[in-house]
Design a protein around this motif. Structure first.
Motif, PDB file in Angstrom:
ATOM      1  N   VAL A   1       0.026  -4.117   2.859  1.00 44.58           N
ATOM      2  CA  VAL A   1      -0.532  -4.139   1.506  1.00 44.58           C
ATOM      3  C   VAL A   1       0.580  -3.788   0.531  1.00 44.58           C
ATOM      4  CG1 VAL A   1      -2.892  -3.558   2.176  1.00 44.58           C
ATOM      5  CG2 VAL A   1      -1.266  -1.716   1.705  1.00 44.58           C
ATOM      6  N   SER A   2       0.377  -4.128  -0.727  1.00 45.59           N
ATOM      7  CA  SER A   2       1.308  -3.730  -1.786  1.00 45.59           C
ATOM      8  C   SER A   2       0.553  -3.734  -3.106  1.00 45.59           C
ATOM      9  CB  SER A   2       2.511  -4.682  -1.855  1.00 45.59           C
ATOM     10  OG  SER A   2       2.106  -5.981  -2.261  1.00 45.59           O
ATOM     11  N   ASN A   3       1.108  -3.066  -4.085  1.00 48.17           N
ATOM     12  CA  ASN A   3       0.548  -3.068  -5.450  1.00 48.17           C
ATOM     13  C   ASN A   3      -0.862  -2.493  -5.535  1.00 48.17           C
ATOM     14  OD1 ASN A   3       2.871  -4.580  -6.373  1.00 48.17           O
ATOM     15  ND2 ASN A   3       1.902  -6.425  -5.552  1.00 48.17           N
ATOM     16  N   ILE A   4      -1.265  -1.649  -4.581  1.00 48.09           N
ATOM     17  CA  ILE A   4      -2.651  -1.175  -4.597  1.00 48.09           C
ATOM     18  C   ILE A   4      -2.813   0.144  -5.356  1.00 48.09           C
ATOM     19  CG2 ILE A   4      -3.186  -2.335  -2.424  1.00 48.09           C
ATOM     20  CD1 ILE A   4      -3.111   0.390  -1.038  1.00 48.09           C
ATOM     21  N   ARG A   5      -1.720   0.701  -5.851  1.00 46.33           N
ATOM     22  CA  ARG A   5      -1.757   1.992  -6.555  1.00 46.33           C
ATOM     23  C   ARG A   5      -2.480   3.028  -5.686  1.00 46.33           C
ATOM     24  NH1 ARG A   5      -4.020   1.255 -12.178  1.00 46.33           N
ATOM     25  NH2 ARG A   5      -2.025   0.296 -12.644  1.00 46.33           N
ATOM     26  N   ALA A   6      -1.956   3.212  -4.502  1.00 43.44           N
ATOM     27  CA  ALA A   6      -2.621   4.061  -3.516  1.00 43.44           C
ATOM     28  C   ALA A   6      -2.616   5.523  -3.938  1.00 43.44           C
ATOM     29  CB  ALA A   6      -1.941   3.916  -2.161  1.00 43.44           C
ATOM     30  N   SER A   7      -3.770   6.146  -3.808  1.00 41.13           N
ATOM     31  CA  SER A   7      -3.850   7.598  -3.945  1.00 41.13           C
ATOM     32  C   SER A   7      -3.398   8.230  -2.637  1.00 41.13           C
ATOM     33  CB  SER A   7      -5.280   8.029  -4.256  1.00 41.13           C
ATOM     34  OG  SER A   7      -5.689   7.559  -5.519  1.00 41.13           O
ATOM     35  N   ARG A   8      -2.807   9.400  -2.721  1.00 38.34           N
ATOM     36  CA  ARG A   8      -2.281  10.047  -1.521  1.00 38.34           C
ATOM     37  C   ARG A   8      -3.218  11.095  -0.951  1.00 38.34           C
ATOM     38  NH1 ARG A   8       0.510   6.025   0.007  1.00 38.34           N
ATOM     39  NH2 ARG A   8       2.038   5.341  -1.536  1.00 38.34           N
ATOM     40  N   THR A   9      -4.270  11.436  -1.702  1.00 42.69           N
ATOM     41  CA  THR A   9      -5.263  12.379  -1.187  1.00 42.69           C
ATOM     42  C   THR A   9      -6.654  11.879  -1.543  1.00 42.69           C
ATOM     43  OG1 THR A   9      -5.352  13.768  -3.170  1.00 42.69           O
ATOM     44  CG2 THR A   9      -3.663  14.319  -1.515  1.00 42.69           C
ATOM     45  N   VAL A  10      -7.631  12.331  -0.777  1.00 39.35           N
ATOM     46  CA  VAL A  10      -9.021  11.988  -1.067  1.00 39.35           C
ATOM     47  C   VAL A  10      -9.433  12.559  -2.419  1.00 39.35           C
ATOM     48  CG1 VAL A  10     -11.407  12.344  -0.322  1.00 39.35           C
ATOM     49  CG2 VAL A  10      -9.649  11.761   1.359  1.00 39.35           C
ATOM     50  N   SER A  11      -8.976  13.766  -2.735  1.00 35.40           N
ATOM     51  CA  SER A  11      -9.332  14.394  -4.014  1.00 35.40           C
ATOM     52  C   SER A  11      -8.824  13.564  -5.186  1.00 35.40           C
ATOM     53  CB  SER A  11      -8.756  15.807  -4.084  1.00 35.40           C
ATOM     54  OG  SER A  11      -9.317  16.631  -3.088  1.00 35.40           O
ATOM     55  N   GLU A  12      -7.590  13.109  -5.089  1.00 31.72           N
ATOM     56  CA  GLU A  12      -7.024  12.284  -6.164  1.00 31.72           C
ATOM     57  C   GLU A  12      -7.820  10.997  -6.333  1.00 31.72           C
ATOM     58  OE1 GLU A  12      -3.063   9.548  -6.964  1.00 31.72           O
ATOM     59  OE2 GLU A  12      -2.933  11.192  -5.505  1.00 31.72           O
ATOM     60  N   LEU A  13      -8.177  10.370  -5.220  1.00 34.78           N
ATOM     61  CA  LEU A  13      -8.931   9.119  -5.277  1.00 34.78           C
ATOM     62  C   LEU A  13     -10.317   9.346  -5.881  1.00 34.78           C
ATOM     63  CD1 LEU A  13      -8.952   6.115  -4.599  1.00 34.78           C
ATOM     64  CD2 LEU A  13      -9.713   6.704  -2.283  1.00 34.78           C
ATOM     65  N   ALA A  14     -10.975  10.429  -5.498  1.00 34.54           N
ATOM     66  CA  ALA A  14     -12.302  10.735  -6.041  1.00 34.54           C
ATOM     67  C   ALA A  14     -12.238  10.944  -7.551  1.00 34.54           C
ATOM     68  CB  ALA A  14     -12.874  11.973  -5.355  1.00 34.54           C
ATOM     69  N   ASN A  15     -11.208  11.618  -8.021  1.00 32.73           N
ATOM     70  CA  ASN A  15     -11.077  11.860  -9.461  1.00 32.73           C
ATOM     71  C   ASN A  15     -10.792  10.575 -10.232  1.00 32.73           C
ATOM     72  OD1 ASN A  15     -11.506  14.738  -9.914  1.00 32.73           O
ATOM     73  ND2 ASN A  15      -9.714  15.054  -8.622  1.00 32.73           N
ATOM     74  N   ARG A  16     -10.099   9.634  -9.619  1.00 27.62           N
ATOM     75  CA  ARG A  16      -9.897   8.338 -10.274  1.00 27.62           C
ATOM     76  C   ARG A  16     -11.210   7.564 -10.348  1.00 27.62           C
ATOM     77  NH1 ARG A  16      -5.496   5.232  -7.023  1.00 27.62           N
ATOM     78  NH2 ARG A  16      -6.072   3.562  -8.486  1.00 27.62           N
TER      79      ARG A  16
ATOM     80  N   TRP B   1      -6.494 -10.355  -3.977  1.00 26.85           N
ATOM     81  CA  TRP B   1      -6.219 -10.635  -2.565  1.00 26.85           C
ATOM     82  C   TRP B   1      -4.797 -11.167  -2.391  1.00 26.85           C
ATOM     83  CZ3 TRP B   1      -8.005  -9.439   1.979  1.00 26.85           C
ATOM     84  CH2 TRP B   1      -9.342  -9.082   2.147  1.00 26.85           C
ATOM     85  N   LEU B   2      -4.429 -12.136  -3.203  1.00 27.64           N
ATOM     86  CA  LEU B   2      -3.122 -12.765  -3.049  1.00 27.64           C
ATOM     87  C   LEU B   2      -1.988 -11.838  -3.461  1.00 27.64           C
ATOM     88  CD1 LEU B   2      -3.959 -16.357  -4.349  1.00 27.64           C
ATOM     89  CD2 LEU B   2      -3.850 -15.556  -1.986  1.00 27.64           C
ATOM     90  N   ASP B   3      -2.245 -10.955  -4.415  1.00 26.45           N
ATOM     91  CA  ASP B   3      -1.197 -10.071  -4.922  1.00 26.45           C
ATOM     92  C   ASP B   3      -1.027  -8.797  -4.101  1.00 26.45           C
ATOM     93  OD1 ASP B   3      -0.770 -11.851  -6.975  1.00 26.45           O
ATOM     94  OD2 ASP B   3      -1.930 -10.721  -8.459  1.00 26.45           O
ATOM     95  N   CYS B   4      -2.096  -8.367  -3.427  1.00 27.96           N
ATOM     96  CA  CYS B   4      -2.084  -7.019  -2.852  1.00 27.96           C
ATOM     97  C   CYS B   4      -2.315  -6.951  -1.346  1.00 27.96           C
ATOM     98  CB  CYS B   4      -3.157  -6.154  -3.527  1.00 27.96           C
ATOM     99  SG  CYS B   4      -2.989  -6.008  -5.316  1.00 27.96           S
ATOM    100  N   ILE B   5      -3.098  -7.857  -0.773  1.00 32.22           N
ATOM    101  CA  ILE B   5      -3.512  -7.744   0.624  1.00 32.22           C
ATOM    102  C   ILE B   5      -2.800  -8.823   1.434  1.00 32.22           C
ATOM    103  CG2 ILE B   5      -5.452  -7.527   2.194  1.00 32.22           C
ATOM    104  CD1 ILE B   5      -5.465  -5.557  -0.199  1.00 32.22           C
ATOM    105  N   HIS B   6      -1.916  -8.414   2.323  1.00 31.51           N
ATOM    106  CA  HIS B   6      -1.061  -9.375   3.019  1.00 31.51           C
ATOM    107  C   HIS B   6      -1.429  -9.562   4.486  1.00 31.51           C
ATOM    108  CE1 HIS B   6       0.964  -9.031  -0.720  1.00 31.51           C
ATOM    109  NE2 HIS B   6       1.351  -7.790  -0.497  1.00 31.51           N
ATOM    110  N   TYR B   7      -2.401  -8.825   4.985  1.00 31.10           N
ATOM    111  CA  TYR B   7      -2.904  -9.082   6.328  1.00 31.10           C
ATOM    112  C   TYR B   7      -3.506 -10.486   6.388  1.00 31.10           C
ATOM    113  CZ  TYR B   7      -3.192  -3.927   6.168  1.00 31.10           C
ATOM    114  OH  TYR B   7      -2.937  -2.597   6.003  1.00 31.10           O
ATOM    115  N   ASN B   8      -3.440 -11.093   7.562  1.00 30.33           N
ATOM    116  CA  ASN B   8      -4.061 -12.405   7.752  1.00 30.33           C
ATOM    117  C   ASN B   8      -4.993 -12.406   8.956  1.00 30.33           C
ATOM    118  OD1 ASN B   8      -2.790 -14.118   5.606  1.00 30.33           O
ATOM    119  ND2 ASN B   8      -0.951 -13.325   6.584  1.00 30.33           N
TER     120      ASN B   8
END
Length: 632
Positions: free
Chosen positions: A301-316, A79-86
């Motif tokens: 957000v930062s440091n979340i290693r975001a996938s750019r497609t749903v397919s990529e995220l599903a494979n991870r 939370w502290l490293d990646c999610i910056h919304y308050n």
């Protein structure tokens, strides 16, 4: 009960795609306060970033980096490293974490939003890595939810969603899924109640509007109009599933219920996508929503290693899924082609887990050979004239008894005492041994913004030695006095408060606790002295309230005036009328508030946060427990 590898991947993909679609379609209709009636929905096919998705990508990275055996403390660090919304509970819980208050107490203390939607919206990743393993998915969901919702209904909301989604991999019987997932949460909870109302309304043939009304009316009055109140939204989620016919109809009906529309539609989309797989998603939707977008560009957000497609995220995700399933040898068999066979019927798994019986005003630290649980029966705030109890429970994980000595270090002796300061105990194997410490205030003026004494436990005949850090906070001090309706002589108020002529109240956090202090037809003034050890800067201040009249002065300047009742929604960002930016000077600052009551008891909070440029992050260095010394 079997599932081919391609079908498993298709269900993960379908759930993620449904999540992305529902979140995007619901975003234009999301509000801070719930709508009075069903809303007309015209679907707009536009892709939006959504924290429902982003936070789960952060959790996925955490598991990829640290493995399957993560804890609530790993999630808190994330939370502290990646999610910056308050927003709402996000901001309140992260401030607690920065003060040294750990989960589940980080989600419980001084957090008005612990019953809201921040955690039920991020259940899918736990279901997807633990398909057909409802108890495993629920355990992950519990660890996740308590970071920002400890002691709240939202813990049950995330557990319910995670169980339902985990079981949706092995069954498409919607009613059976809902009823099974209900077994995992307490029957006494509001979440159980609203979901049960939704089930009964559908069984009895009530229309969607009438079912919606029953769910809203079942909620406590103070949360009935809060669009993010999770029990209402969990009930709406179930209505959206039960009353719909097909994917698009489910989106329209769920969104038409209003309230937290991006979250409810996203969860409904995810559930349907998991139940029926990739091919259930209409092809024209899949083309638009294959892309994944985030708020990384502006720092949400930062440091979340975001996938750019749903397919990529599903494979991870499926890589983690196979790792977890492989660890469940007695329950799951995976052949060389990746096909999965559940050896034990998932519906026979009996609900059990820590979410059914835990203490939200505590946290547990795990060391090699022992566990230490720190419990605050009355909270972490040290007040004049009242000793603060802190209970430390040691559980011996060794096979032999442990002879432990302990000593308290790091005490601020001018401010407080801790008793006992040292001692010993014998911890029997597998059992818990309890030590109660009492903290007594000596001088409130000497108390820091946060105090962290450390209890060192050392074994006399083995290598175990651990440090347990405590967190002690000062109270929020207000000087109060009844005033005439026309009295706005703030300079006199401040001088009288400094001279000790006004009453004093001590509060744990943002809530002013005025319900029993102001009688009908009376007005009350409050004065606080805020010390800022940092630089002069712009901050965001607010007096969210439900009173007929409130006025706020900061450093003698009138900043806010509200002349009508409003719905209480005490967060960092604002409620649209009771917040404003203010210049906070280095050193001492004053705040004055005037509140009037006509008939019903009034509630009000005073909240400070960093400016919008800092995303309204909660302040941890500023204190309000002392007052300036009078000068001759």
């Amino acid at each position: 009960m079997e599932l081919t590898g391609s079908a498993l991947l298709g269900k993960i993909y379908g759930g993620l795609m449904g999540k992305n679609i529902g979140g995007s379609l619901g975003t234009p209709y999301e509000r801070g306060f719930g709508q009075d009636d069903l809303i007309e929905v015209k679907l707009e096919h536009r892709l939006y970033p959504n924290d429902d998705f982003e936070v789960q990508m952060a959790w996925l990275r955490l598991i990829e980096d640290r493995g399957l055996n993560i804890s609530e403390h790993d999630l808190a660090q994330c939370w502290l490293d990646c999610i910056h919304y308050n927003w709402d509970e996000y901001g309140f819980s992260k401030r607690n974490l920065r003060l040294g208050i750990l989960p589940p107490m980080s989600g419980f203390f001084n957090n008005w939003f612990r019953h809201c939607m921040g955690s039920p919206i991020r259940s899918e990743v736990w279901a997807m890595i633990a398909p057909g393993l409802p108890d495993v998915a629920a355990t992950y969901a519990f660890m996740d939810a308590i970071v920002d919702h400890g002691g709240g209904e939202s813990v049950y909301g995330e557990v319910f969603n995670a169980v339902l989604e985990s079981m949706a991999f092995v069954s498409s019987d919607l009613k059976r899924l809902i009823e099974y997932a209900l077994n995992y949460i307490p029957e006494s909870s509001m979440t159980h109640k609203t979901i049960t109302i939704a089930l009964r309304a559908h069984e009895e043939g009530l229309n969607l509007k009438e079912a919606r009304r029953l769910i809203i009316e079942s909620a406590p009055p103070e949360y009935r109009r809060i669009a993010q109140y999770s029990p209402i939204n969990l009930g709406f989620e179930v209505l959206g599933l039960l009353y719909s016919n097909g994917f698009e109809d489910a989106m329209v009906k769920t969104i038409s219920l209003g309230y937290d529309t991006d979250c409810t539609a996203a969860t409904v989309g995810a559930i349907l996508g998991i139940m029926y797989g990739r091919d259930y998603i209409p092809p024209d939707y899949a083309k638009v929503y294959e892309e994944v977008v985030t708020n990384e560009s502006w720092g949400g957000v930062s440091n979340i290693r975001a996938s750019r497609t749903v397919s990529e995220l599903a494979n991870r995700i499926i890589k983690i899924t196979y790792r977890l399933l492989s660890s469940q040898g007695g329950r799951v068999f995976i052949d060389r082609n990746g096909n999965v066979d559940w050896l034990i019927d998932p519906f026979t798994v009996k609900p059990s887990g820590p979410w059914l019986n835990y203490k939200p005003n505590s946290w547990t630290l795990r060391f090699t050979g022992l566990e230490a649980t720190v419990e605050y029966p009355n909270g972490p705030v040290l007040k004049p004239g009242v000793e603060l109890p802190i209970v430390v429970t040691i559980k011996n994980l060794r096979l032999n008894p442990l002879n432990l000595s302990y000593i308290v270090h790091g005490v601020n002796p001018k401010a407080y005492q801790v008793n006992p300061v040292n001692g010993g105990l014998i911890a029997q194997p597998g059992l818990e041994t309890r030590v109660e410490f009492r903290v007594r205030l000596i001088d409130l003026d000497e108390l820091g913004a946060v105090e962290h004494p450390v209890i060192q436990f050392t074994a006399t005949d083995s290598p175990e030695s651990v440090n347990v850090t405590l967190t002690i906070l000062p109270p929020v001090v207000w000087f109060i006095n009844r005033v005439d309706e026309s009295d706005e002589d703030v300079e006199r108020w401040i001088n009288d408060a400094l001279a000790g002529d006004w009453g004093v109240i001590y509060r744990d956090g943002y809530d002013l606790g005025l319900e029993d202090l102001i009688s009908k037809g009376q007005s009350m003034a409050l004065v606080g002295f805020i010390h800022n050890p940092g630089d002069t800067r712009i901050i965001h201040v607010g007096v969210p309230n439900n009173a007929p009249y409130v006025k706020l002065w900061f450093n003698g300047e009138p900043l806010l005036e509200s002349k009508e009742k409003y719905i209480l929604r005490p967060n960092y960002d604002g409620d649209g009328r009771n917040y404003i930016d203010a210049l906070m000077r280095h050193g001492w600052n004053t705040v004055a508030i005037k509140i009037k009551r006509v008939d019903e008891p009034v509630s009000a909070h005073f909240i400070m946060s960093e400016s919008g440029k800092q995303l309204h992050r909660g302040l941890t260095d500023v204190t309000q427990h002392r007052k300036p010394k009078l000068t001759a």
